[in-house]
Each structure stands twice: as structure tokens, then as C-alpha cells.
Design a protein around this motif. Sequence first.
Motif, PDB file in Angstrom:
ATOM      1  N   THR B 222       0.778  -1.369   0.061  1.00  0.00           N
ATOM      2  CA  THR B 222       0.111  -0.066  -0.142  1.00  0.00           C
ATOM      3  C   THR B 222       0.797   1.243  -0.116  1.00  0.00           C
ATOM      4  N   HIS B 293      -4.025   0.225  -4.546  1.00  0.00           N
ATOM      5  CA  HIS B 293      -4.135  -0.312  -3.133  1.00  0.00           C
ATOM      6  C   HIS B 293      -4.411   0.599  -1.843  1.00  0.00           C
ATOM      7  N   ASP B 294      -4.550   1.672  -2.361  1.00  0.00           N
ATOM      8  CA  ASP B 294      -5.161   2.815  -1.342  1.00  0.00           C
ATOM      9  C   ASP B 294      -6.483   2.985  -1.257  1.00  0.00           C
ATOM     10  N   LYS B 295      -6.661   2.253  -0.022  1.00  0.00           N
ATOM     11  CA  LYS B 295      -8.497   2.261   0.212  1.00  0.00           C
ATOM     12  C   LYS B 295      -8.993   3.494   0.563  1.00  0.00           C
ATOM     13  N   ASP B 296      -8.365   4.208   1.177  1.00  0.00           N
ATOM     14  CA  ASP B 296      -8.578   5.672   1.558  1.00  0.00           C
ATOM     15  C   ASP B 296      -9.033   6.443   0.356  1.00  0.00           C
ATOM     16  N   LEU B 298      -9.684   5.539  -2.605  1.00  0.00           N
ATOM     17  CA  LEU B 298     -10.760   5.088  -3.254  1.00  0.00           C
ATOM     18  C   LEU B 298     -11.992   5.431  -2.760  1.00  0.00           C
ATOM     19  N   ILE B 299     -12.126   5.309  -1.372  1.00  0.00           N
ATOM     20  CA  ILE B 299     -13.199   5.717  -0.417  1.00  0.00           C
ATOM     21  C   ILE B 299     -13.501   7.253  -0.873  1.00  0.00           C
TER      22      ILE B 299
END
Lengths: 132, 365
Positions: B222, B293-296, B298-299
Amino acid sequence: MLPAAAVYRFPWEINSGAVQEGESVRTFGRLTCYQPEESRATFSAQHASKEHHVVVHTLFVEPFNPIIGAQYIVLGEIENADEVGVMIRARVLNCVDGVNIALLQKAINEQRSFFSEREHKQIDAAQPEHVT
Amino acid sequence: MQANKMDPAEEPPSMLWGLDPIFSAFARLYVKDIVQMTESTQVPGIYFYNLHPIYKVDVLGTVVYKREREDFFCYGVDDGTGVINCLCWKTDLMKEECHPTTSGGKHSDGARGGFNPVAELEKLRRAQQSRCHLEIGELLRVRGPVKTSRQQREIMASTFYKVNDPVMAVQIAWMMEVPQLYRLCYDKPFQLQLNETGDAAISPLSKATNTLRDFLKQKSVTSFRPYDVQELLQPLISCQPQAASADQEPVAGPSACQQLRQLLKEALQILQDTGTVYRKVKSQDEVYHVTAHDKDLLIAVKDIIREDSKREKYAEKGCHIMHVLSAVRQRYSLNVSKAALELVLKSLECNSDIVSTSDNYYTVF
């Protein structure tokens, strides 16, 4: 039978002796004089502050509409006539008045420099083979 | 006139012909070259100019010879370097002489409200005929495959038409363009980019970029710092000086360590440019975030599109990518690049989290 390729020549090269008799050429010029009884037209072009004349035999392209002062493209064979010297026996005569002559000259030179460049490269490429 | 056949050993294998982009293009060669290029011994009808396989060409020149038959025209075309015969088949539309129904066109004219297909077809036929029927001295553009018949090269026209060029603009443009095409394409030897076997063809930089990209993907990283991945590129550096010192004296160049850092820096720059990684905060501490891979992130992007799609301004079309970009920069991180955002939007769209309403516009249902 196909005729030979008519290579671009500048009007000032026609009379300079660089072009052999029978060679096919195409060149440009401003119509300055037309004598229909002799089927002879004279074209002129400026180069290096000199006026150059090209005599064209027009029998094969008659009748055509002679516009004195207009630019023409002529395509034909070089002939040496006794009374006028070098003359082009025209196969094609097109009025192209309004043509950008400077750009046309640039395009002709561009094409020539491409071919001489390529020839040099081929000679360069061929030479090492002869040496080894 | 006919150039001698090529030594079969010199010909590139026919399996590779299709990989040469010139093969599937209409090559704008000089007539001189079309007449002189060597024919393939493997497949007649294929020719080689500078080892480029060629079978169809594009020519512009003055008609200096013409012959008309019932089914075709034969034009001799002179482009100033050579003359070649062009076989131009007549279409059925052209072969038909005057239509007997043209006189009856008048009364049906009114009946169909001014549009009479028969009359229109007749107009089309006349226009086509005038474009296809050339006289000596006129300018012809012709494209089609090259054939050799009775020891003579000719072009089987697939398209041909008269070019109106009263002030030579088309011819001059062509004369300026063709030498450039030769320099950029036809005179350049064709080189295959071997990905699997020919490692030497790939630059160390693109190898480094691929190594990093594969690593980030496989390990689902990430975020990372440069020194975390530095040793991955070590093998690329150690093999390099050997190649250089083989033929020259060792010179005091940059050390292996410096080279490695330089390579890493350039590879990271490429990954940043393509949006694969980005830096959330530009500080001394060089932390790179992996976009995919950066969930933050994406959200954050999803939230922006969800919220803003409700606003009246964006309700109909959705949010434009540039709007999303500026919102992300305001609310999340100033350093998100457009390339990175495009990757995020693509992956959100793949998961059906967002929907693109048209090019570059996104919404959430």
C-alpha cells in the motif's frame, strides 16, 4: 509503351547545358510570348536576379488557352533546335497560375536533397563491403 | 526494368511480415522505388523495400499515358521519379452509359417531394465518371496492390480518382511529405521489440519500472519508501559496468550505488507519471502510496462522486473528471495526479461502484 519519367528541372537549368537532348523534364515558368503559327511559347522565370527563358514547342498540346503572364507547368522532352537552341517539346502543359513558386522550389530541392542523401548513404554502406 | 529477385536467405521470414506496420499500410513510395523494389521469392506479389515487406502503395502523379478498354482504364502515372501503369477497373455504375429513365425523372420529381433517387443516382454516376475519367496531363491519386504482369510493374487500383490541384498545393504538400515518410519509416530498418527472449532490447529503466510495478502488484503493497525497494533493482546495476568496461578503460564514473539511486529515482518518476504511485504528502520523508491499493483514496473519490452527483449541477450528467480531481485535491491530498485519479476511477468503475455517463463523466446510482 510508357514514356520516360519527367524529372523536375528548374528553368535556369534547361539552358545551362546540364540537360541532355532527349531527356524528359518538367519545369515551370510564366508565359511571356506565344506564337501559334510556329507552335512556340516562351516561358520565363526569375532566379538570382536574372531572367531565364525557356522555349517550348506546343504542337502536341494544342489547342490550349494561352494566358500571357500566367504560371504554367510544362512536361516534355528536350530538343536542340537549330534556330532557338534548347527547346522542350511539350507533352503536358498545365496552367497553374497562383502557384506558390517559392514553395514549389523548396519542395523540388527537398526531393533532390533526399535522393542525394540516400545515394550517399548507399555508397557509404557499400564501401566497407568492398574493403573487406 | 525488372529488378533481380532477392536471395531467399536475405528475406525476412514471412511469419514476421505482419508485424511490420508498413506491411498493412499503403506505402507512399516513389514510383522509381516501386518499379525497382525486389519481389519476394516466397510469395509473389509481395515486394521488399529496405527489407520492409510491401504489397500495396499510394501514388500521386501526372497521367502521361492512357488507354481505355471496355472494363478498365490503364493510366501511366509519372510522379517525377518514374512512370508506372495503373490498372483502374470500371465499376458497373460507370460502365452504364446514359440512363434511359433520366427523361422520366421529371414527373416523379414532384411526386416524391423533390428527392428523386433515380436522378440522384444519375448525378452520382456522372460525378464518379468525371472523377475516374482522366486525360493526359491531369493529376491522379491511386492506391492499390502492386502486381507484375509481363515483366512490368503495375498498380491494381483499389481506389483511384482525379485530383483537382489548380495551384499545385496537393502536389507540393506531397513532395514535402514523402521524403519525411522515407526518413521516419521506409528507410529505417524494421526492428522487432522482443519482449520474452531479447532482454537486451529493453532499457534498464523500463526493466526497473516493470520490476517495481510487478513487485507492488504481487505483494499488495500500500505504501513504501525508496530504500524499501532499492535492493530490487540491484541486479540491474551490477551487470551494467561489465558491458561498459569490456571495450574501454574504466573511468571514474558514478559509483554503482549512485547509479542505483539514479535508476530508482527515474523509475519512481515514471511510476508517478503513469499514476501507479503518488505521494500523499510532499515532505522529507519520501513515502509513496500505491494508487490501486490505497483504500482511503478509493473511498474518498467514491464519496466525492456520491455527494456531488446529488447536487443539482451534476445531477444530470454526473461529475467531470476535472471536477473530481480538484475536489480530491481539496479534501484528500494536494498531490494526487490526474493519471492516478484515472486509475482510481477505472478500478471503481470495474467494481461498479461508479458509472460513467459519458466520456470523462461519472456518477453513482
